[in-house]
Design an enzyme around this catalytic site. Structure first.
Site, PDB file in Angstrom:
ATOM      1  CE  LYS A   1       3.807  -1.889  16.865  1.00 61.09           C
ATOM      2  NZ  LYS A   1       5.112  -2.055  17.550  1.00 61.09           N
TER       3      LYS A   1
ATOM      4  CG  ASN B   1       7.808   0.223  20.027  1.00 61.04           C
ATOM      5  OD1 ASN B   1       7.430  -0.834  19.540  1.00 61.04           O
ATOM      6  ND2 ASN B   1       9.059   0.638  19.947  1.00 61.04           N
TER       7      ASN B   1
ATOM      8  CG  HIS C   1     -22.499  37.478   0.927  1.00 65.72           C
ATOM      9  ND1 HIS C   1     -21.263  38.006   1.177  1.00 65.72           N
ATOM     10  CD2 HIS C   1     -22.991  38.149  -0.143  1.00 65.72           C
ATOM     11  CE1 HIS C   1     -21.010  38.959   0.305  1.00 65.72           C
ATOM     12  NE2 HIS C   1     -22.043  39.065  -0.514  1.00 65.72           N
TER      13      HIS C   1
END
Length: 488
Positions: free
Chosen positions: A27, A235, A371
């Protein structure tokens, strides 16, 4: 930024797996504004002057340690491993060896609280000192406190204990003041009291909250109410997204107060650590990643994505340009829809236009590729002009080879330059050329088949087709049957 005047150590709890994230990644490694969750509480403790900062790791310990060490290479970090996740008190005890010999207050905070400010940490630290309490702790008041430990106060209004929801009575569950998971406690008292913590609770875990009633008997507990936004942990992915939006909003506000125009802060995205100069203008849906630096008076167009790019003052980045690990000098113009890959170095007042890709190449002052071009492993002199459709063929299947184009050279449209090759200063390359040999300065190079023009060819071809059709005749005639007639 506030810095404590007294010694201070910190423990950041970052050992959990975070099952509600539904991820193979720990986490605390999930990111907010380009940084791991655990980076923020560690950084805030450092800003307060904490030294050392001990990070307790467990799940994917090596990855967490590597991420934080890389993000904070100069910080006085120490790491402690919690082999089994047996509760928050057990996690804090894992840090004891890393703080051997330290005497003084210890700040304890969670690794999943990225929105904490250093000022809030200072409030918790100073509350303990002012009240001469054994422990100070942060609390917050929630409308819906489900899942949080409730703060139970004594008759004098001081925190007496914290009851986890699974262990709470109905009356205790009605309490809206909850534990924010942020404490300051003297090191000697901490280790002495944690040794007495047991597992007589519904989770059969060692709760750090059991420290509170012990501290209440040993010298009292000072409570500090803190903003809900700051202390709420992350969480799951929804909370991660919300935290990211808040953090980016803070960054945007800081930039705007420093003189940057962000046209729509709600559609602005950047990482912590990005720098933007005064009077820069950032259009909607821009993403600034990593260590990107945007100079003063630079304009970044809508939809641009810049990762670890360095843009000098007065650069124009037109919409939907993508820049990665490249640098751009003052007055250069990029895009729209151009791409600068790692190693691109765009000189002052140079132009890199639509659908031009530049990789590991330098364009000198005023050079232009306006270009549809690919420029890889190339050195392009000042004032050179690269026509549409030009390609530097830098890879031969085994190695990358360089192309050098001199100052003021003119490369015609649809040219293919097979590297290694050098085009001299002021030389011209005719449109449509494929070149494999050097071109001297001031020369004209043509590397294409000679044009052949056949006048009257179209009429001749049509006549031949007509004659062929007459000789063959209609299908019905070839089979001996009269041709069908069309009604008129």
């Amino acid at each position: 930024m506030p810095r404590t005047r007294t010694p201070l150590a910190a423990i950041v709890l970052a050992a959990g797996k975070g099952t509600r994230m539904k991820s193979n990644k720990a986490k605390v490694l999930h990111e907010v504004a380009g940084r791991p969750l655990a980076y923020y509480p560690v950084k805030r403790a450092l800003e307060l002057g904490a030294s050392p900062v001990v990070v307790v790791v467990g799940h994917q310990a090596e990855a967490v340690e590597a991420a934080l060490s890389a993000a904070l290479p100069e910080a006085p970090l120490r790491f402690a491993v919690q082999e089994q996740q047996l509760g928050t008190a057990h996690a804090v005890l894992a840090a004891k060896r890393a703080l051997r010999g330290y005497r003084g207050p210890v700040l304890i905070l969670s690794g999943d609280t990225p929105l904490l400010r250093a000022e809030t940490l200072e409030a918790v630290v100073s509350a303990r000192r002012r009240a001469r309490a054994a422990v100070s702790l942060a609390t917050m008041t929630l409308e819906a406190p489900r899942g949080y430990g409730r703060v139970v106060r004594d008759a004098r209004g001081r925190p007496a204990r914290i009851v986890e929801e699974k262990d709470a009575t109905e009356a205790e569950r009605a309490v809206r003041e909850v534990n924010a998971g942020l404490y300051c406690v003297d090191a000697e008292l901490l280790w002495k009291k944690l040794a007495k913590v047991g597992t007589a609770n519904a989770q059969r875990e060692f709760y750090l909250t059991d420290l509170v009633p012990m501290a209440a008997q040993a010298g009292g507990v000072a409570g500090v109410e803190v903003p809900v936004e700051e202390a709420s942990g992350v969480n799951d992915r929804v909370e991660l997204s919300r935290a990211n939006r808040v953090m980016v909003g803070r960054l945007a506000e800081a930039f705007m107060r420093a003189g940057v125009t962000i046209e729509d802060p709600a559609r602005f995205d950047c990482d912590e650590g990005v720098e933007i100069g005064a009077d820069a203008v950032i259009e909607p849906n821009v993403r600034l990643r990593g260590r990107t630096r945007v100079g003063a008076r630079t304009r970044v167009g809508a939809g641009a994505v810049i990762t670890d790019g360095v843009l000098a003052d007065g650069v124009t980045v037109n919409p939907y340009t993508v820049i990665s690990e490249a640098q751009v000098a003052e007055g250069a113009i990029l895009g729209p829809f151009s791409r600068l890959r790692p190693g691109a170095d765009i000189g002052p007042e140079a132009h890199v236009g639509n659908f031009v890709e530049v990789k590991k190449s330098r364009l000198g002052k005023g050079a232009k590729a306006n270009h549809l071009a690919y420029l890889g492993d190339a050195e392009i002199g000042a004032g050179a002009n690269i026509g549409a459709g030009t390609i530097t063929c830098n890879y031969d299947g085994e190695r990358k080879n360089p192309t050098r184009i001199g100052e003021g050279a003119f490369i015609g449209s649809d040219s293919i330059l097979v590297a290694p090759i050098e085009i001299g200063a002021g030389a011209y390359v005719a449109a449509g050329s494929t070149l494999t040999d050097p071109v001297p300065a001031g020369a004209l190079a043509l590397g294409r088949a000679r044009q052949v023009t056949k006048e009257g060819w179209v009429a001749q071809r049509q006549a031949e087709k007509q004659m062929k059709g007459t000789a063959t005749g209609p299908a019905s005639a070839r089979k001996g049957r009269p041709a069908a007639r069309r009604a008129s």
